[in-house]
Design a protein around this motif. Sequence first.
Motif, PDB file in Angstrom:
ATOM      1  N   GLN A 174       3.132  13.796   0.382  1.00 58.01           N
ATOM      2  CA  GLN A 174       3.116  15.240   0.627  1.00 58.01           C
ATOM      3  C   GLN A 174       1.812  15.655   1.294  1.00 58.01           C
ATOM      4  N   ASP A 175       0.704  15.058   0.894  1.00 54.80           N
ATOM      5  CA  ASP A 175      -0.575  15.380   1.530  1.00 54.80           C
ATOM      6  C   ASP A 175      -0.582  14.936   2.987  1.00 54.80           C
ATOM      7  N   LEU A 176       0.007  13.776   3.276  1.00 59.94           N
ATOM      8  CA  LEU A 176       0.067  13.314   4.659  1.00 59.94           C
ATOM      9  C   LEU A 176       0.906  14.268   5.513  1.00 59.94           C
ATOM     10  N   LEU A 177       1.991  14.765   4.947  1.00 59.09           N
ATOM     11  CA  LEU A 177       2.805  15.747   5.679  1.00 59.09           C
ATOM     12  C   LEU A 177       2.021  17.029   5.919  1.00 59.09           C
ATOM     13  N   ASN A 178       1.239  17.453   4.946  1.00 62.83           N
ATOM     14  CA  ASN A 178       0.408  18.635   5.129  1.00 62.83           C
ATOM     15  C   ASN A 178      -0.600  18.439   6.257  1.00 62.83           C
ATOM     16  N   ILE A 179      -1.192  17.245   6.324  1.00 62.07           N
ATOM     17  CA  ILE A 179      -2.148  16.969   7.400  1.00 62.07           C
ATOM     18  C   ILE A 179      -1.457  17.011   8.756  1.00 62.07           C
ATOM     19  N   ILE A 180      -0.269  16.392   8.856  1.00 59.61           N
ATOM     20  CA  ILE A 180       0.466  16.371  10.126  1.00 59.61           C
ATOM     21  C   ILE A 180       0.806  17.784  10.580  1.00 59.61           C
ATOM     22  N   PHE A 181       1.333  18.593   9.670  1.00 58.35           N
ATOM     23  CA  PHE A 181       1.765  19.927  10.081  1.00 58.35           C
ATOM     24  C   PHE A 181       0.602  20.917  10.184  1.00 58.35           C
ATOM     25  N   HIS A 182      -0.530  20.588   9.603  1.00 58.93           N
ATOM     26  CA  HIS A 182      -1.739  21.378   9.871  1.00 58.93           C
ATOM     27  C   HIS A 182      -2.085  21.311  11.353  1.00 58.93           C
ATOM     28  N   GLU A 194       0.820  -1.203   0.000  1.00 62.70           N
ATOM     29  CA  GLU A 194       0.000   0.000   0.000  1.00 62.70           C
ATOM     30  C   GLU A 194       0.855   1.254   0.000  1.00 62.70           C
ATOM     31  N   TRP A 195       1.958   1.239   0.774  1.00 64.30           N
ATOM     32  CA  TRP A 195       2.833   2.406   0.809  1.00 64.30           C
ATOM     33  C   TRP A 195       3.553   2.583  -0.523  1.00 64.30           C
ATOM     34  N   CYS A 224       7.698   4.401  -4.641  1.00 63.91           N
ATOM     35  CA  CYS A 224       8.767   4.674  -3.666  1.00 63.91           C
ATOM     36  C   CYS A 224       8.734   6.078  -3.071  1.00 63.91           C
ATOM     37  N   ALA A 225       7.865   6.953  -3.553  1.00 67.26           N
ATOM     38  CA  ALA A 225       7.892   8.343  -3.078  1.00 67.26           C
ATOM     39  C   ALA A 225       7.673   8.435  -1.579  1.00 67.26           C
ATOM     40  N   SER A 226       6.846   7.563  -1.013  1.00 64.97           N
ATOM     41  CA  SER A 226       6.539   7.662   0.413  1.00 64.97           C
ATOM     42  C   SER A 226       7.659   7.124   1.290  1.00 64.97           C
ATOM     43  N   GLN A 227       8.762   6.663   0.695  1.00 67.64           N
ATOM     44  CA  GLN A 227       9.909   6.210   1.482  1.00 67.64           C
ATOM     45  C   GLN A 227      10.390   7.299   2.436  1.00 67.64           C
ATOM     46  N   ARG A 228      10.276   8.546   2.023  1.00 70.63           N
ATOM     47  CA  ARG A 228      10.777   9.656   2.849  1.00 70.63           C
ATOM     48  C   ARG A 228      10.099   9.699   4.216  1.00 70.63           C
ATOM     49  N   LEU A 229       8.853   9.245   4.286  1.00 70.68           N
ATOM     50  CA  LEU A 229       8.132   9.277   5.551  1.00 70.68           C
ATOM     51  C   LEU A 229       8.788   8.390   6.598  1.00 70.68           C
ATOM     52  N   PHE A 230       9.543   7.409   6.158  1.00 70.13           N
ATOM     53  CA  PHE A 230      10.097   6.423   7.077  1.00 70.13           C
ATOM     54  C   PHE A 230      11.587   6.641   7.372  1.00 70.13           C
TER      55      PHE A 230
END
Length: 415
Positions: free
Chosen positions: A293-301, A163-164, A171-177
């Motif tokens: 990027q959207d998940l990061l936006n939600i976190i920092f919101h 899913e990730w 592979c773009a979501s690799q940065r989250l980890f």
Amino acid sequence: MRRYGRALTLCTVFAVVSGLYVYNKLLDTDPSGGGTGPRSRLVPVPGPRRGAADQTGPRNLHWYSLYVMRQRGQAEAGGSVQSRPKPPMHLAVVACGERLEETLTMIKSAVLFSIRQLELHIFAEDQLHTSFMEALASWPGFIRSRFKYTVYSISFPSDNAAEWKKLFKPCASQRLFLPLILKDIDSVVYVDSDILFLQPVDRLWAFLPRFNSSQLAAMAPEHEEPRIAWYNRFARHPYYGRTGINSGVMLMNMTRMRNTFFKNDMTSVGLRWEELLMPLLQKYKLNITWGDQDLLNIIFHHNPETLLEFPCKWNYRPDHCIYGSNCASAEEDGVYVLHGNRGVYHDHKQPAFRAVYEAIRKFPFGADPVTSLLDPLEEELLKTTHTYCGKSYALFTKTLAQSLANINRKAPRGR
């Protein structure tokens, strides 16, 4: 009797002087070498070795210990023989699919312009590992001496790896980890593979000391002009600030990221980074367009106090010029980091961006940076003035000449 007394005194003095002389000679000779050759007073500190017992280490361990103690004492007093180098800057990138050459060009720009040592963390699909290592090994020694690198396999939490991996781009979501994978590293600059540094990474790294006690990451806004921005017009999820943030360049204090409890809209208690990601994806996966990027936006919101916003000159994209120039910091200082998203390095939609990419990609290591990089780039940029981004071509080279001074430091003589 007086004569005997005087003779006895002279013999005693002679014996003492002779003893001192012999003692000094013993100090100045190498006991294990037969006592005949001079002993070096500056014994090098031995490094780690492999294989059989060390045959080249210091022979007189007593005097070697005194030398090390003296060196340490001088260092503590601020008078060390050799100043300690600053710790390296850490730069991470993720490369999948057809991104090999683009990633190597990004690395080339980072290594060429930076001043301090770089430590690269390259996350790539397994079939790309050999290509990365062969390409980097082919670079000249004076360039390779400026960086170290590690190539990692792409990895996600095993329960949800598929899913990730399919989220947004491969592979773009690799940065989250990264905070969970690079557990022993305090801070890192993450960049997309389509980034080009036009200023030293050192200047971006310098944002870290500017973090206040709550800040743990730094990014640039997604847009400067709300009327043409994406998030405030189309997003179906929370986002940071007026126009959201762009994650193509992300400075992370990963120690703080690992230790912080983040506020969220799923539970009344704070969650650690590793506890937060999967629940967010499950809640918003039908509403997000730009993946991680959207998940990061939600976190920092929900945690705006943890983010430092840096100017758009550190993440300059076609959006900043495609409808007319709208990045004030770049207009004032020039572009520091170029972000060629939407594939503009490889098509003809934004020839100004492509010109910068090609100039760095084709630059021969060791060549004159002005005649082989700056002059050809300015010539190509002048051909792009029929586009809005081309009309701002001066921003691409405004401070580039300063960076070029770092290109050939430590280059072989005669080049």
